[in-house]
Motif scaffolding. Sequence first.
Motif, PDB file in Angstrom:
ATOM      1  N   LEU A  85     -11.054 -49.449   4.780  1.00 43.51           N
ATOM      2  CA  LEU A  85      -9.607 -49.838   3.112  1.00 43.51           C
ATOM      3  C   LEU A  85      -9.044 -51.108   3.106  1.00 43.51           C
ATOM      4  O   LEU A  85      -8.650 -50.524   1.864  1.00 43.51           O
ATOM      5  CB  LEU A  85      -8.316 -49.102   3.914  1.00 43.51           C
ATOM      6  CG  LEU A  85      -7.208 -48.924   3.371  1.00 43.51           C
ATOM      7  CD1 LEU A  85      -8.044 -47.972   2.690  1.00 43.51           C
ATOM      8  CD2 LEU A  85      -5.888 -48.022   4.343  1.00 43.51           C
ATOM      9  N   ASN A  86      -9.585 -51.628   4.022  1.00 42.91           N
ATOM     10  CA  ASN A  86      -9.268 -53.180   3.745  1.00 42.91           C
ATOM     11  C   ASN A  86      -9.696 -53.993   2.874  1.00 42.91           C
ATOM     12  O   ASN A  86      -9.632 -54.610   1.959  1.00 42.91           O
ATOM     13  CB  ASN A  86      -9.037 -53.876   5.250  1.00 42.91           C
ATOM     14  CG  ASN A  86      -7.993 -53.415   5.977  1.00 42.91           C
ATOM     15  OD1 ASN A  86      -7.017 -53.680   5.583  1.00 42.91           O
ATOM     16  ND2 ASN A  86      -7.995 -54.487   7.571  1.00 42.91           N
ATOM     17  N   PHE A  87     -11.096 -53.846   2.815  1.00 42.95           N
ATOM     18  CA  PHE A  87     -11.746 -54.321   1.923  1.00 42.95           C
ATOM     19  C   PHE A  87     -12.002 -53.508   1.003  1.00 42.95           C
ATOM     20  O   PHE A  87     -12.149 -54.644   0.273  1.00 42.95           O
ATOM     21  CB  PHE A  87     -13.304 -53.911   2.802  1.00 42.95           C
ATOM     22  CG  PHE A  87     -14.532 -53.893   1.369  1.00 42.95           C
ATOM     23  CD1 PHE A  87     -15.051 -54.733   1.364  1.00 42.95           C
ATOM     24  CD2 PHE A  87     -14.657 -53.232   0.956  1.00 42.95           C
ATOM     25  CE1 PHE A  87     -16.097 -55.442   0.625  1.00 42.95           C
ATOM     26  CE2 PHE A  87     -15.844 -53.321  -0.162  1.00 42.95           C
ATOM     27  CZ  PHE A  87     -16.503 -54.749  -0.276  1.00 42.95           C
ATOM     28  N   PHE A  88     -12.036 -52.434   0.899  1.00 35.40           N
ATOM     29  CA  PHE A  88     -11.008 -51.665  -1.061  1.00 35.40           C
ATOM     30  C   PHE A  88     -10.376 -52.341  -1.067  1.00 35.40           C
ATOM     31  O   PHE A  88      -9.848 -52.895  -2.729  1.00 35.40           O
ATOM     32  CB  PHE A  88     -11.615 -50.736  -1.111  1.00 35.40           C
ATOM     33  CG  PHE A  88     -13.279 -49.456  -1.174  1.00 35.40           C
ATOM     34  CD1 PHE A  88     -13.816 -49.894  -2.240  1.00 35.40           C
ATOM     35  CD2 PHE A  88     -13.740 -49.308  -0.029  1.00 35.40           C
ATOM     36  CE1 PHE A  88     -14.892 -49.524  -2.061  1.00 35.40           C
ATOM     37  CE2 PHE A  88     -14.379 -49.122   0.493  1.00 35.40           C
ATOM     38  CZ  PHE A  88     -15.828 -49.376  -0.795  1.00 35.40           C
ATOM     39  N   GLN A  89      -9.023 -52.098  -0.641  1.00 33.69           N
ATOM     40  CA  GLN A  89      -7.450 -52.391  -0.890  1.00 33.69           C
ATOM     41  C   GLN A  89      -7.264 -54.478  -1.368  1.00 33.69           C
ATOM     42  O   GLN A  89      -7.027 -54.574  -2.497  1.00 33.69           O
ATOM     43  CB  GLN A  89      -6.791 -53.097   0.126  1.00 33.69           C
ATOM     44  CG  GLN A  89      -6.620 -51.487   0.361  1.00 33.69           C
ATOM     45  CD  GLN A  89      -5.120 -50.814   1.334  1.00 33.69           C
ATOM     46  OE1 GLN A  89      -5.059 -52.553   2.567  1.00 33.69           O
ATOM     47  NE2 GLN A  89      -4.763 -50.092   1.851  1.00 33.69           N
ATOM     48  N   LEU A  92      -9.186 -54.246  -5.156  1.00 35.76           N
ATOM     49  CA  LEU A  92      -8.529 -53.491  -5.974  1.00 35.76           C
ATOM     50  C   LEU A  92      -7.690 -54.946  -6.160  1.00 35.76           C
ATOM     51  O   LEU A  92      -7.537 -55.572  -7.490  1.00 35.76           O
ATOM     52  CB  LEU A  92      -7.528 -52.375  -5.512  1.00 35.76           C
ATOM     53  CG  LEU A  92      -6.680 -52.411  -6.613  1.00 35.76           C
ATOM     54  CD1 LEU A  92      -7.306 -51.892  -7.620  1.00 35.76           C
ATOM     55  CD2 LEU A  92      -6.097 -50.758  -5.787  1.00 35.76           C
ATOM     56  N   LYS A  93      -6.958 -56.057  -5.402  1.00 35.65           N
ATOM     57  CA  LYS A  93      -5.981 -57.197  -5.679  1.00 35.65           C
ATOM     58  C   LYS A  93      -6.892 -58.480  -6.030  1.00 35.65           C
ATOM     59  O   LYS A  93      -6.415 -58.742  -7.601  1.00 35.65           O
ATOM     60  CB  LYS A  93      -6.199 -56.812  -4.161  1.00 35.65           C
ATOM     61  CG  LYS A  93      -5.014 -57.223  -3.401  1.00 35.65           C
ATOM     62  CD  LYS A  93      -4.576 -57.268  -1.975  1.00 35.65           C
ATOM     63  CE  LYS A  93      -3.651 -56.054  -1.560  1.00 35.65           C
ATOM     64  NZ  LYS A  93      -2.735 -56.702   0.275  1.00 35.65           N
ATOM     65  N   ALA A  94      -7.417 -58.199  -5.919  1.00 34.27           N
ATOM     66  CA  ALA A  94      -8.966 -59.801  -6.710  1.00 34.27           C
ATOM     67  C   ALA A  94      -9.028 -59.333  -7.780  1.00 34.27           C
ATOM     68  O   ALA A  94      -8.844 -59.968  -8.653  1.00 34.27           O
ATOM     69  CB  ALA A  94     -10.292 -59.780  -5.652  1.00 34.27           C
ATOM     70  N   LEU A  98      -7.771 -61.026 -11.674  1.00 36.34           N
ATOM     71  CA  LEU A  98      -9.214 -61.607 -12.480  1.00 36.34           C
ATOM     72  C   LEU A  98      -8.789 -60.498 -13.836  1.00 36.34           C
ATOM     73  O   LEU A  98      -9.545 -60.979 -14.836  1.00 36.34           O
ATOM     74  CB  LEU A  98     -10.154 -60.592 -11.788  1.00 36.34           C
ATOM     75  CG  LEU A  98     -10.392 -61.887 -11.147  1.00 36.34           C
ATOM     76  CD1 LEU A  98     -12.281 -61.503 -10.361  1.00 36.34           C
ATOM     77  CD2 LEU A  98     -11.284 -63.607 -11.699  1.00 36.34           C
ATOM     78  N   GLY A  99      -8.164 -59.567 -13.590  1.00 40.39           N
ATOM     79  CA  GLY A  99      -7.672 -59.074 -14.860  1.00 40.39           C
ATOM     80  C   GLY A  99      -6.403 -59.860 -15.619  1.00 40.39           C
ATOM     81  O   GLY A  99      -7.535 -59.255 -17.592  1.00 40.39           O
ATOM     82  N   PRO A 100      -6.261 -60.264 -16.683  1.00 44.45           N
ATOM     83  CA  PRO A 100      -5.457 -61.271 -17.444  1.00 44.45           C
ATOM     84  C   PRO A 100      -6.582 -61.835 -17.759  1.00 44.45           C
ATOM     85  O   PRO A 100      -6.559 -62.454 -18.797  1.00 44.45           O
ATOM     86  CB  PRO A 100      -4.275 -61.987 -16.337  1.00 44.45           C
ATOM     87  CG  PRO A 100      -3.997 -61.110 -15.155  1.00 44.45           C
ATOM     88  CD  PRO A 100      -5.088 -60.871 -15.209  1.00 44.45           C
ATOM     89  N   PHE A 101      -7.276 -63.323 -16.774  1.00 50.79           N
ATOM     90  CA  PHE A 101      -8.510 -63.716 -16.871  1.00 50.79           C
ATOM     91  C   PHE A 101      -8.813 -63.012 -18.296  1.00 50.79           C
ATOM     92  O   PHE A 101      -9.949 -64.008 -18.711  1.00 50.79           O
ATOM     93  CB  PHE A 101      -9.062 -64.711 -15.470  1.00 50.79           C
ATOM     94  CG  PHE A 101     -10.281 -65.249 -16.296  1.00 50.79           C
ATOM     95  CD1 PHE A 101      -9.763 -66.680 -16.632  1.00 50.79           C
ATOM     96  CD2 PHE A 101     -11.358 -64.317 -15.841  1.00 50.79           C
ATOM     97  CE1 PHE A 101     -11.354 -67.527 -17.092  1.00 50.79           C
ATOM     98  CE2 PHE A 101     -12.737 -65.918 -16.068  1.00 50.79           C
ATOM     99  CZ  PHE A 101     -12.339 -66.999 -16.498  1.00 50.79           C
ATOM    100  N   VAL A 102      -9.901 -62.216 -17.919  1.00 52.50           N
ATOM    101  CA  VAL A 102     -10.788 -60.927 -17.910  1.00 52.50           C
ATOM    102  C   VAL A 102     -10.501 -61.045 -19.350  1.00 52.50           C
ATOM    103  O   VAL A 102     -11.100 -61.192 -21.241  1.00 52.50           O
ATOM    104  CB  VAL A 102     -10.695 -59.624 -17.476  1.00 52.50           C
ATOM    105  CG1 VAL A 102     -11.916 -58.937 -18.321  1.00 52.50           C
ATOM    106  CG2 VAL A 102     -11.905 -60.131 -16.674  1.00 52.50           C
ATOM    107  N   GLU A 103      -9.107 -60.875 -19.737  1.00 56.32           N
ATOM    108  CA  GLU A 103      -8.446 -60.226 -21.173  1.00 56.32           C
ATOM    109  C   GLU A 103      -8.592 -61.157 -21.944  1.00 56.32           C
ATOM    110  O   GLU A 103      -8.795 -60.915 -23.224  1.00 56.32           O
ATOM    111  CB  GLU A 103      -6.997 -59.940 -20.665  1.00 56.32           C
ATOM    112  CG  GLU A 103      -7.301 -58.296 -20.090  1.00 56.32           C
ATOM    113  CD  GLU A 103      -5.792 -57.910 -20.086  1.00 56.32           C
ATOM    114  OE1 GLU A 103      -4.502 -58.415 -20.635  1.00 56.32           O
ATOM    115  OE2 GLU A 103      -5.441 -56.551 -19.874  1.00 56.32           O
TER     116      GLU A 103
END
Length: 177
Positions: A85-89, A92-94, A98-103
């Motif tokens: 759970l910690n790994f996937f959370q 998700l945070k990472a 990175l979302g705005p940077f990728v856009e």
Amino acid sequence: MFFSLFLHSFSLRLFRGKLEKERREKQKQHGMIRLESTDTAEDMERERRNFQLQMCEYLLKIQELKVRQGPDLLQSLIKYFQAQLNFFQDGLKAAEHLGPFVEKLAASVHTVRHEQDEEVKQLSQLRDSLRTQLQVDGKEDFLNRKNSGHGYSIHQPQGNKKYGTEKSGFLLKKSDG
């Protein structure tokens, strides 16, 4: 370890009891001792209770092991799932960071691609215009060169045709065979 020691001591006691019983039977057959039924009954009762006590201790030890192993296994599974759970959370945070940077990167790539397409288009137009210009100039130069006799020509000069076009002599060529 305890279990194997327990079984060993238990089997020794049973074996001793059996040997003792056989010894008494032989003595009885030979008339060496007089059996007292009360002593035998008391011995048997004592052995039976001793056996029951050892079996209770054995079953308690097994139950204790089961109790220890059950929660330990579940605690290990809980830790594993919490780690997942910690790994996937964290992933998700990472990804959210990175979302705005990728856009922005996608927009930049689109802009660069559009600029490159424009450059290619302009170069193609320039090439086409230069070709048409050279073809017009090339026809004029060709006519001028043809009339002047000077300049570069792909074909060798053919000489004076009144003397003929054939040559005589040997060709210095080595055979392939």
